[in-house]
Design an enzyme around this catalytic site. Structure first.
Site, mmCIF file in Angstrom:
data_model
loop_
_atom_site.group_PDB
_atom_site.id
_atom_site.type_symbol
_atom_site.label_atom_id
_atom_site.label_comp_id
_atom_site.label_asym_id
_atom_site.label_seq_id
_atom_site.Cartn_x
_atom_site.Cartn_y
_atom_site.Cartn_z
ATOM 1 N N SER A 136 44.239 39.639 47.948
ATOM 2 C CA SER A 136 44.244 38.613 46.901
ATOM 3 C C SER A 136 45.111 37.412 47.258
ATOM 4 O O SER A 136 44.819 36.287 46.838
ATOM 5 C CB SER A 136 44.726 39.217 45.578
ATOM 6 N N LYS B 38 38.675 38.826 39.474
ATOM 7 C CA LYS B 38 38.468 39.027 40.912
ATOM 8 C C LYS B 38 38.241 40.501 41.212
ATOM 9 O O LYS B 38 39.076 41.355 40.921
ATOM 10 C CB LYS B 38 39.676 38.538 41.712
ATOM 11 N N HIS C 206 32.430 44.182 40.159
ATOM 12 C CA HIS C 206 31.760 45.041 41.147
ATOM 13 C C HIS C 206 32.174 46.510 41.018
ATOM 14 O O HIS C 206 31.530 47.389 41.590
ATOM 15 C CB HIS C 206 31.961 44.518 42.565
ATOM 16 N N PHE D 264 40.889 45.583 29.370
ATOM 17 C CA PHE D 264 39.781 44.653 29.143
ATOM 18 C C PHE D 264 38.559 45.332 28.542
ATOM 19 O O PHE D 264 37.609 44.670 28.161
ATOM 20 C CB PHE D 264 39.415 43.875 30.410
ATOM 21 N N GLY E 132 42.742 42.068 34.733
ATOM 22 C CA GLY E 132 42.676 43.218 35.630
ATOM 23 C C GLY E 132 43.339 42.891 36.952
ATOM 24 O O GLY E 132 42.935 43.386 38.010
#
Length: 337
Positions: free
Chosen positions: A154, A242, A246, A228, A177
């Site tokens: 990140s 980010k 997925h 979330f 997150g």
């Protein structure tokens, strides 16, 4: 076709088949403490083995494997030293891959070990789901490996995003997150007017802020605890997601996006992911490898059309796609109307 290939291509295929040994050599060496021992000035295998309480012959053989990979230099006899590449495996190295090595040695290793089960069933084959994330974050050792692995990537993505995307009209950006909030570091470094918020499970707060203590933007970052899946609090101009969507199937993603939509008001959402091209080839290894990892945990990498469908189903418009680098894209979304 007669099934024969030239010698070079055959060896390339053998390297693909046997590549798993490298993951294990690196992961075990880091996990056992060999890299840190070398960094601390212990250079002979006997001294390293004694300091770790490990078998001397086993340590010698593992160090030789690291030398073959170019991570240590075999100086002769039983003496070894770190190479610049191997130095990146130190926990506190400036561009550390310590967390990634542990992540691939355990969680990712198990994911691929059970890949066939997920291919046949279409279901997760390793522990996954919201409860699993809560349990993982409650275990300090496992949580730190996972969160460091995420943070290592990140940091680079955040700095690339800071160059690629216009933040001039944003005041508060929230990493939803976000784990340790590493994505925010590059944004706040590049844009002094920004304030950042990490939104993740409450149990992670202390560890996240401790990690942020080493960053130059610490005084502009706050932590908000929550899930979330329950709700996302209002108050930010921009929400970052980010590598969140997925992880989850479409139904879970719709819940996350709906909660983000309710929180964002007139602001916007940036979804940072790898986008699966409509036609893949050898150059798409990164996204397809990621997609197979996600298959084992019940998630998936998606095409642009699949992201459009998810956003539309949750009352959001895709208002742009910014390519961050050669792998990652930022999908911008706003509330419909």
């Amino acid at each position: 076709m007669d099934g024969t290939i030239d010698r070079e291509e055959r060896h390339r295929l053998i390297d693909m088949i046997t590549a798993a040994w490298k993951t294990k050599v690196i992961g075990e060496a880091v996990g056992l403490g060999l890299i840190e021992a070398l960094a601390a000035g212990r250079h002979d295998s006997a001294a390293i083995a004694q300091s770790l309480g490990a078998d001397e012959d086993g340590v010698m053989r593992l160090l030789r494997a690291l030398a073959v990979l170019g991570l240590v230099t075999h100086e002769g006899s039983d003496r070894f030293s770190l190479t610049p590449l191997g130095d990146c495996l130190r926990k506190d190295a400036p561009d550390s891959l310590y967390g990634m090595s542990g992540h691939w040695n355990e969680r990712m290793w198990n994911s691929f070990a059970n890949l066939g089960v997920s291919v046949m069933s279409g279901e997760p084959s390793v522990p996954s789901g919201p409860d699993h994330f809560v349990q993982q974050q409650a275990d300090p050792a496992r949580a730190d490996v996972f969160n460091r692995a995420m943070a290592e990537g990140s940091l680079r993505v955040g700095r690339a995003l800071a160059r690629a995307y216009d933040f001039s009209d944003v005041k508060t950006v929230r990493d939803v997150g976000g784990g340790y909030g590493a994505l925010l570091v590059g944004l706040l470094e590049a844009h002094p007017h920004l304030r950042g918020e990490i939104f993740d499970l409450a149990t992670l707060g202390d560890a996240a802020l401790k990690w942020q203590d080493g960053q130059p933007v610490r005084d502009r970052i706050a932590y908000l605890g929550g899930s979330f899946f329950d709700a996302v609090p209002p108050g930010a101009d921009l929400l970052l997601l980010k590598f969140i969507l997925h992880d989850w199937n479409d139904a879970r993603c719709r819940t996350i996006l709906s909660n983000c939509r309710d929180a964002i008001g007139d602001g916007r959402i940036l979804i940072i992911e790898r986008i699966v091209p409509d036609r893949v080839g050898p150059g798409d290894e990164d996204v397809i490898r990621g997609d197979l990892i996600m298959l084992s945990v019940g998630g998936k990498e998606r095409t642009e059309a699949e992201y459009r469908a998810l956003l539309s189903a949750t009352g959001l418009d895709m208002t742009g796609i910014t390519q961050i680098d050669d792998r990652y894209a930022a999908i911008e979304a706003r509330r419909v109307g």
